[in-house]
Design a protein around this motif. Structure first.
Motif, PDB file in Angstrom:
ATOM      1  N   GLY A  46      -6.292   0.363  -4.307  1.00 33.94           N
ATOM      2  CA  GLY A  46      -6.990  -0.919  -4.312  1.00 33.94           C
ATOM      3  C   GLY A  46      -6.136  -2.105  -4.682  1.00 33.94           C
ATOM      4  O   GLY A  46      -6.595  -3.251  -4.594  1.00 33.94           O
ATOM      5  N   SER A  47      -4.903  -1.858  -5.082  1.00 26.47           N
ATOM      6  CA  SER A  47      -4.010  -2.966  -5.427  1.00 26.47           C
ATOM      7  C   SER A  47      -3.364  -3.535  -4.165  1.00 26.47           C
ATOM      8  O   SER A  47      -3.511  -3.000  -3.069  1.00 26.47           O
ATOM      9  N   ILE A  48      -2.651  -4.641  -4.340  1.00 26.31           N
ATOM     10  CA  ILE A  48      -1.931  -5.296  -3.247  1.00 26.31           C
ATOM     11  C   ILE A  48      -0.462  -5.386  -3.643  1.00 26.31           C
ATOM     12  O   ILE A  48      -0.140  -5.705  -4.796  1.00 26.31           O
ATOM     13  N   TRP A  49       0.414  -5.109  -2.693  1.00 27.85           N
ATOM     14  CA  TRP A  49       1.858  -5.178  -2.954  1.00 27.85           C
ATOM     15  C   TRP A  49       2.491  -6.250  -2.082  1.00 27.85           C
ATOM     16  O   TRP A  49       2.126  -6.419  -0.919  1.00 27.85           O
ATOM     17  N   ILE A  50       3.461  -6.954  -2.681  1.00 26.00           N
ATOM     18  CA  ILE A  50       4.183  -8.019  -1.977  1.00 26.00           C
ATOM     19  C   ILE A  50       5.679  -7.819  -2.162  1.00 26.00           C
ATOM     20  O   ILE A  50       6.152  -7.557  -3.275  1.00 26.00           O
ATOM     21  N   ALA A  51       6.423  -7.931  -1.070  1.00 31.31           N
ATOM     22  CA  ALA A  51       7.885  -7.888  -1.123  1.00 31.31           C
ATOM     23  C   ALA A  51       8.398  -9.293  -1.408  1.00 31.31           C
ATOM     24  O   ALA A  51       8.032 -10.245  -0.726  1.00 31.31           O
TER      25      ALA A  51
END
Length: 325
Positions: free
Chosen positions: A176-181
């Motif tokens: 449910g989390s969001i990841w960003i590069a």
């Protein structure tokens, strides 16, 4: 003269059980007819059709791979420069109008487009995803990321903790989390969608520059290290990072996807090559893109049809890799 050959018992059954040789993967190309087109990102619908952004012409395109037919739709704002694109669970298509500070929503049944203006803190929206009913996006040029509520049209923008970190690729994770590069630094960011807060994970190499990323079913964060020419994997539970050198000396790893074949696929943007990495064997296979000068900035897996779709920027084409069942 007829000759009867007696085969040992079980031989025929054993022969039938031998799997047919698999064909090596290839990139099949689809030419986009509109002159001067520049496909930036692709997105796959549930029916297997493909939407894409034509950034240079400010069109949203739609390809039916079964017939090869392409229909494109002009964005309401001229020069909006559509960049990223995604298909929501309800079938609507969302894109970022990077040149005009907006998000656009396409009705796939009619082609009608509705635009949503963003605050000045996100005037160059980059890549979108639809997560828990909200449209999340990055803004690489303004060190920010944000979310839009389609029901109200209201947007909330968050500043990344590290200055000039260049928030770039964005994906949702199984938890449910969001990841960003964070392309401007050696960090990956995990965002809590409830409040937008970001926790940063520092990669060991100071000159690492993660550009795009994907999260596997086990929570592993796979990313392309554009600056150093590596494929990387972060275990968020332990913070451990593993990495593998890309095959080409001057690679520029860019777009990335997790295939239905269990391999991590990514593009070497400087060698016109796709790379498939097997996490079990840690071996890499390379597949050349037929048309030269192709850069795959983004790619998406069609899990239903066992395919990966590529936007072949610089060639006026889309690409497809069949992965087999």
């Amino acid at each position: 003269m007829r000759v009867n050959i007696l085969l040992p018992a079980g031989f025929v059954a054993a022969l039938a059980a031998v799997p047919a040789p698999t064909m090596p993967p290839v990139v099949v190309e689809y030419v986009i007819p509109r002159p001067g087109n520049f496909p930036h990102d692709p997105a796959v619908a549930k029916d297997g059709t493909v939407w894409y952004t034509d950034q240079r012409n400010s069109y949203i395109g739609h390809l039916d791979p079964s017939s090869g037919k392409i229909v494109d739709y002009p964005t309401p704002t001229s020069g909006s420069g559509p960049h990223g694109i995604t298909v929501a669970p309800d079938g609507y298509v969302w894109y970022t109008g990077q040149g005009a500070g907006l998000l656009g929503r396409v009705d796939p049944r009619t082609g009608k487009i509705v635009e949503f203006a963003l605050p000045d803190e996100a005037r160059n929206p980059h890549t979108p995803i639809v997560h828990q009913g909200k449209v999340w996006f990055t803004d690489a040029n303004n060190n920010s990321y944000g979310r839009l509520d389609p029901q109200t049209g209201m947007a909330k923008v968050y500043q990344a903790p590290t200055s000039e970190s260049v928030p770039y690729g964005i994906v949702s994770a199984p938890d449910g989390s969001i990841w960003i590069a964070m392309l401007g630094t050696n960090k990956l960011g995990r965002v809590n969608p409830a409040d937008g807060a970001m926790k940063e994970f520092v990669l060991p190499a100071k000159d690492a520059r993660p550009r795009r990323l994907q999260v596997g079913g086990d929570g592993t964060v796979w990313y392309t290290d554009y600056g150093r020419g590596y494929l990387g994997a972060l275990d968020p539970k332990t913070g451990k990072v593993r990495e593998w050198k890309s095959p080409s000396e001057n690679a520029g790893p860019y777009g990335i996807a997790i295939g239905t074949d269990g391999r991590i696929w990514y593009c070497e943007s400087r060698s016109n090559t796709m790379v498939a990495f097997d996490p079990k064997t840690e071996k890499m296979e390379t597949v050349k893109i037929p048309t030269a000068t192709a850069i795959v900035r983004h790619m998406q897996t069609d899990s239903t049809h066992h395919r990966i779709w590529l936007a072949l920027s610089g060639t006026g084409r889309l690409g497809k890799i069949e992965l087999g069942n």
